[in-house]
Design an enzyme around this catalytic site. Structure first.
Site, PDB file in Angstrom:
ATOM      1  NE  ARG A   1      53.078  50.411  36.261  1.00  0.00           N
ATOM      2  CZ  ARG A   1      54.399  50.329  36.779  1.00  0.00           C
ATOM      3  NH1 ARG A   1      54.957  51.534  36.443  1.00  0.00           N
ATOM      4  NH2 ARG A   1      55.001  49.464  37.084  1.00  0.00           N
TER       5      ARG A   1
ATOM      6  CB  SER B   1      47.143  42.655  39.724  1.00  0.00           C
ATOM      7  OG  SER B   1      48.589  43.155  40.069  1.00  0.00           O
TER       8      SER B   1
ATOM      9  CG  ASP C   1      49.380  43.181  42.425  1.00  0.00           C
ATOM     10  OD1 ASP C   1      48.186  42.226  43.152  1.00  0.00           O
ATOM     11  OD2 ASP C   1      48.502  43.749  42.779  1.00  0.00           O
TER      12      ASP C   1
HETATM   13  C1  BGC Z   1      43.429  40.513  43.571  1.00  0.00           C
HETATM   14  C2  BGC Z   1      45.018  40.203  43.753  1.00  0.00           C
HETATM   15  C3  BGC Z   1      45.352  41.539  43.770  1.00  0.00           C
HETATM   16  C4  BGC Z   1      44.568  42.533  44.632  1.00  0.00           C
HETATM   17  C5  BGC Z   1      45.371  43.937  44.244  1.00  0.00           C
HETATM   18  C6  BGC Z   1      42.407  41.925  44.425  1.00  0.00           C
HETATM   19  O1  BGC Z   1      41.949  42.567  43.293  1.00  0.00           O
HETATM   20  O2  BGC Z   1      42.857  39.699  43.430  1.00  0.00           O
HETATM   21  O3  BGC Z   1      44.846  39.577  43.134  1.00  0.00           O
HETATM   22  O4  BGC Z   1      46.613  41.155  44.370  1.00  0.00           O
HETATM   23  O5  BGC Z   1      43.519  42.754  43.773  1.00  0.00           O
HETATM   24  O6  BGC Z   1      46.111  44.450  43.309  1.00  0.00           O
END
Ligand code: BGC
Length: 495
Positions: free
Chosen positions: A91, A155, A235
């Site tokens: 997004r 994320s 995130d």
């Molecule tokens: C990532 C994290 C993220 C989580 C939720 C995981 O696969 O390594 O950085 O916070 O997913 O999105």
């Protein structure tokens, strides 16, 4: 056993030995109180390992320092752009943060698809696509001539490097460095180097690189707009920030969506990777990697192993693969195939569709348990998968879904119990009241996930009173909030 009771009571067709066999296969996925306590204890040990300077290099739970040192104070304001990459959707957002006493945050956003070939193609293509979506969004809002500050919710595990400057103001403090880049000689953003891709991503040439640099390069290649990238946020951190804006007790962020992870405020004196002992810093735990050392092997099943082996990142993110939306449907599918081969389901006949990886979506788990007419729902899902099912088949499939979702929620609770207890001990308290900001499709859509997780935390950490606060769009809004604060601090620092 719930299954035995249910099945035996209502359906005489399912004979006793069939029920016993099903229960035997599901047994290892029903976690006892002792097992959950043990997992929580092991998780706590891995947290310590990740925090220690000597032990971090070999730790699987990486406990990444974020250099975010407190939560928003509500005085931030302005117009910001945010990118949100790594969840169900990609997004682009415009966020207006007002400081008129009402702490109002307004958002407009546009969802863009990231085609699978881009998720697994070259990094240049991926970042070009991101820049193109951003350009399209700015065109729509007619703001392409403005150079707005941008926060990037990325994320994935990023190691954010220090940083030679730090400012603080109000409750919120972020440490930034003056990073020299080719395009913007003095940019106030920390370097964010991707440690490893997770979930469905595997673009080449990004691991080990600074993602802000890659984004800037892509924007420069286009040359039709400028942007001021101010912050990169995980995130979980965005979610903690967003909830912290309304609830000052919120010092933990949790995501249970496509992937799973949590962050929390740790005492600086325990963060051995960063100099200084004063105050606290938000740690992006990257808890999904718990178990990568093998320490969960005695609780993993052959189905977990199969899902792991057939994933894009075998051997990695083992805890995440037992918890999150990207994998739960796949675990169920593997169990259904196994049960069918054993003659326990679908009269021993496996449909071609059921053999397709990813066909059993995690949203089916939520749908199956949401509906009052659950068995009809199961039947129609199975039909869609080309499976001729009897009523007994539907009961068994529903039970498998229940067990897998319950185990995921309990595992999440066991991790969370370790976190809240650590925070309580850090502060030398007999009891702790704390809020966890939560986001993610699985948490939000599954009808029982949050209840089971809450019960597990309560049982494993009875000295903590934990409130779970569902965030409204934590990742996007959080990136904008952090950007807002970073801008405020930057401006203060320039005067
Ligand atoms: C990532 C994290 C993220 C989580 C939720 C995981 O696969 O390594 O950085 O916070 O997913 O999105």
């Amino acid at each position: 056993m719930i299954a035995s009771h249910l099945l035996a009571y209502f359906f005489t067709e399912l004979n006793h030995s069939q029920v016993q066999r099903i229960d035997k296969y599901l047994y290892h996925m029903r976690l006892s109180d002792e097992t959950l306590q043990e997992i929580s204890n092991r998780f706590r040990k891995d947290m310590e390992k990740g925090l220690g300077a000597d032990t971090n290099p070999t730790a699987s739970v990486k406990m990444l320092p974020t250099f975010v040192r407190s939560t928003p104070d509500g005085t931030e304001e302005g117009n910001f752009l945010a990118l949100d990459l790594g969840g169900t959707n990609f997004r682009v957002l415009r966020v207006k943060v007002a400081d008129n006493g009402s702490k109002k945050v307004e958002m407009e956003n546009q969802i863009y698809a990231i085609p699978e070939d881009l998720m697994r193609g070259s990094g240049v293509q991926l970042f070009d696509h991101i820049a193109e979506c951003l350009a399209n969004f700015m065109d729509q809002l007619e703001i392409k001539d403005q150079k707005l500050p941008l926060g990037f919710t990325f994320s994935f595990p990023c190691s954010q490097t220090k940083l030679d400057e730090g400012w603080s103001q109000g409750r919120f403090e972020i440490q930034y460095s003056k990073v020299e880049t080719n395009y913007s000689p003095r940019s106030w953003v920390a370097e964010s180097v991707l440690v490893t891709w997770t979930k469905g991503f595997k673009s080449s040439g990004v691991e080990g690189r600074d993602v802000v640099g890659l984004l800037r390069e892509a924007i420069r290649r286009r040359g039709d707009f400028e942007i001021d990238v101010v912050a990169v946020v995980n995130d979980t951190v965005g979610t903690m920030m967003t909830c912290g804006y309304d609830d000052h007790n919120c010092e933990i962020g949790l995501i249970v969506g496509t992937g799973s992870n949590a962050c929390y405020m740790e005492e600086m004196k325990n963060v051995e990777l960063v100099d200084g002992d004063e105050g606290r810093m938000c740690i992006n735990m990257e808890w999904g990697a718990f178990g990568d050392s093998g320490c969960l092997d005695d609780f993993r099943t052959e189905f977990d192993a199969a899902v792991d082996e057939n994933s894009l990142n075998p051997g990695k993110q083992r805890f995440e693969k037992m918890i999150s939306g990207m994998y739960l449907g796949e675990i169920v599918r593997n169990i259904l195939i196994d049960f069918t081969k054993r003659g326990l389901l679908f009269r021993g006949r496996i449909s071609e569709r059921l053999k397709t990886r990813g066909i059993f979506e995690t949203k089916f788990l939520s749908q199956i348990e949401s509906d009052r007419l659950a068995l009809l729902q199961v039947r129609s899902i199975l039909q869609h998968l080309g499976l001729e099912s009897t009523c007994d088949d539907s009961i068994i499939v529903k039970e498998v879904c229940t067990v897998i979702a319950r185990r995921a929620a309990q595992l999440c609770g066991a991790g969370m119990a370790a976190v809240v207890d650590k925070i309580r001990e850090n502060r030398g308290l007999d009891s702790l009241k704390i809020t966890v900001g939560v986001d993610g499709t699985l948490y939000k859509l599954h009808p029982h996930f949050s209840t089971v997780m809450r019960e597990t935390v309560k049982q494993l950490s009875p000295k903590c009173e934990v409130t779970f606060l569902q965030s409204e769009d934590g990742s996007g809004k959080g990136a904008a909030l952090i950007t807002a604060v970073a801008c405020r601090i930057r401006e203060a620092g320039q005067h």
